[in-house]
Design a protein around this motif. Sequence first.
Motif, mmCIF file in Angstrom:
data_model
loop_
_atom_site.group_PDB
_atom_site.id
_atom_site.type_symbol
_atom_site.label_atom_id
_atom_site.label_comp_id
_atom_site.label_asym_id
_atom_site.label_seq_id
_atom_site.Cartn_x
_atom_site.Cartn_y
_atom_site.Cartn_z
ATOM 1 N N THR A 8 -12.561 -7.571 5.608
ATOM 2 C CA THR A 8 -12.160 -6.231 5.180
ATOM 3 C C THR A 8 -11.125 -5.635 6.128
ATOM 4 O O THR A 8 -10.156 -5.004 5.697
ATOM 5 C CB THR A 8 -13.392 -5.313 5.093
ATOM 6 N N ALA A 9 -11.321 -5.833 7.424
ATOM 7 C CA ALA A 9 -10.360 -5.328 8.401
ATOM 8 C C ALA A 9 -9.004 -6.007 8.238
ATOM 9 O O ALA A 9 -7.954 -5.356 8.329
ATOM 10 C CB ALA A 9 -10.893 -5.540 9.817
ATOM 11 N N LEU A 10 -9.012 -7.310 7.999
ATOM 12 C CA LEU A 10 -7.757 -8.051 7.814
ATOM 13 C C LEU A 10 -7.007 -7.557 6.580
ATOM 14 O O LEU A 10 -5.796 -7.302 6.634
ATOM 15 C CB LEU A 10 -8.043 -9.542 7.679
ATOM 16 N N LEU A 11 -7.724 -7.414 5.476
ATOM 17 C CA LEU A 11 -7.075 -6.983 4.234
ATOM 18 C C LEU A 11 -6.680 -5.509 4.307
ATOM 19 O O LEU A 11 -5.617 -5.112 3.819
ATOM 20 C CB LEU A 11 -7.993 -7.226 3.040
ATOM 21 N N GLY A 12 -7.522 -4.693 4.923
ATOM 22 C CA GLY A 12 -7.185 -3.279 5.062
ATOM 23 C C GLY A 12 -5.938 -3.071 5.889
ATOM 24 O O GLY A 12 -5.167 -2.134 5.656
ATOM 25 N N ALA A 13 -5.724 -3.962 6.864
ATOM 26 C CA ALA A 13 -4.550 -3.847 7.730
ATOM 27 C C ALA A 13 -3.255 -4.170 6.992
ATOM 28 O O ALA A 13 -2.163 -3.955 7.532
ATOM 29 C CB ALA A 13 -4.700 -4.758 8.940
ATOM 30 N N LEU A 14 -3.345 -4.664 5.765
ATOM 31 C CA LEU A 14 -2.150 -4.901 4.953
ATOM 32 C C LEU A 14 -1.638 -3.618 4.314
ATOM 33 O O LEU A 14 -0.502 -3.555 3.855
ATOM 34 C CB LEU A 14 -2.443 -5.932 3.854
ATOM 35 N N LEU A 15 -2.494 -2.595 4.251
ATOM 36 C CA LEU A 15 -2.108 -1.342 3.613
ATOM 37 C C LEU A 15 -1.006 -0.642 4.404
ATOM 38 O O LEU A 15 -1.093 -0.502 5.619
ATOM 39 C CB LEU A 15 -3.315 -0.407 3.506
ATOM 40 N N LYS A 16 0.020 -0.196 3.726
ATOM 41 C CA LYS A 16 1.062 0.610 4.354
ATOM 42 C C LYS A 16 0.744 2.099 4.264
ATOM 43 O O LYS A 16 1.238 2.899 5.046
ATOM 44 C CB LYS A 16 2.406 0.327 3.692
ATOM 45 N N ASP A 17 -0.073 2.442 3.276
ATOM 46 C CA ASP A 17 -0.495 3.820 3.052
ATOM 47 C C ASP A 17 -1.670 4.115 3.984
ATOM 48 O O ASP A 17 -2.762 3.578 3.821
ATOM 49 C CB ASP A 17 -0.914 3.978 1.586
ATOM 50 N N GLN A 18 -1.456 4.974 4.981
ATOM 51 C CA GLN A 18 -2.479 5.226 5.994
ATOM 52 C C GLN A 18 -3.770 5.756 5.391
ATOM 53 O O GLN A 18 -4.866 5.431 5.856
ATOM 54 C CB GLN A 18 -1.949 6.209 7.043
ATOM 55 N N GLU A 19 -3.668 6.554 4.356
ATOM 56 C CA GLU A 19 -4.861 7.112 3.724
ATOM 57 C C GLU A 19 -5.343 6.247 2.557
ATOM 58 O O GLU A 19 -6.292 6.616 1.869
ATOM 59 C CB GLU A 19 -4.584 8.536 3.237
ATOM 60 N N GLY A 20 -4.695 5.119 2.327
ATOM 61 C CA GLY A 20 -5.152 4.211 1.292
ATOM 62 C C GLY A 20 -6.473 3.563 1.668
ATOM 63 O O GLY A 20 -6.881 3.559 2.827
ATOM 64 N N GLN A 21 -7.141 3.001 0.681
ATOM 65 C CA GLN A 21 -8.450 2.393 0.919
ATOM 66 C C GLN A 21 -8.510 1.011 0.299
ATOM 67 O O GLN A 21 -8.001 0.768 -0.794
ATOM 68 C CB GLN A 21 -9.558 3.271 0.333
#
Length: 300
Positions: A59-72
């Motif tokens: 989850t941390a690896l995939l979440g770190a792909l987000l460019k939107d800081q408030e994205g989930q």
Amino acid sequence: MTEQVQNSTGYDRVLHFTLPDRNARGRAVRLGPVLDTVLSAHAYPAPIRQLLAEALAVTALLGALLKDQEGQLTIQAQTQDGVIDLLVCDYRNGELRGHVRHDRARLDELGPTPSLFALFGEGYLAITFDLAATGQRYQGVVPLEGTSLAEACQSYFFQSEQVPTLIRVAVHNTASGCIAGGLLLQHLPEGEEGRERLHVQLDHPEWEHVAILGGSVKADELVDPALDLESVVWRLFHEEREIRVETGQSLSRGCRCTAEYYREVLSRFGAAELAEMKDESGLIQVDCAFCSRTFPIDLP
């Protein structure tokens, strides 16, 4: 592997890196105290702790792909009649949370190291990206197949996103707690990270080279507290002409439950439904599965 007392240094952080000559991007993560905090919310048996630790690293690896800081980013694995009927983890702005719902009696019959299929049976994996900046939601659902959650997530990117992806995760239990480490690599043809993806070649020689090197990472390297994430990446790709490294966000346990939040949710129910939920004292007891806290909500 050398065991050391866990502290915040070197743990609970993500490293971003790109290999410009190979059109590839990567993320590396190592979880320590945050992982222990999430796991401590419930008295999980060892196989469930192991699975949830792996899921949180992914989850941390995939979440770190987000460019939107408030994205989930949310990962959910679910079955109809498996020993585990629900596993859910999410990431938002560096905050991680997760929990597992399972049948303890059936789990005890499986032995100490059950396979992914033994835990879930016929199940599915849903990965959802919610982008706060645009209000868009992207979700892909794939069969829960393979020997690990990391392998199932690789299948998601191949089937739903058509992005060549490699994910490696390791979990190690020490006398002072649990450590989970992970590595994610992706191929972005037609340019490095940040450019639009024009097309995908799943058998591109650049990706074959990166995947072979990344796949050589050892489990001990991912969870060794004496080896920082930068050194892990350097060991794998030191022969590349250029490696661009950027420190990512620090990670924390982020359960977002509050009495105010639950009060707002309950306000959407009708009077008859609310009356059925109230206990003898007139309160509605709301349990948070993520942090194992109970919120007594008083509503008129």
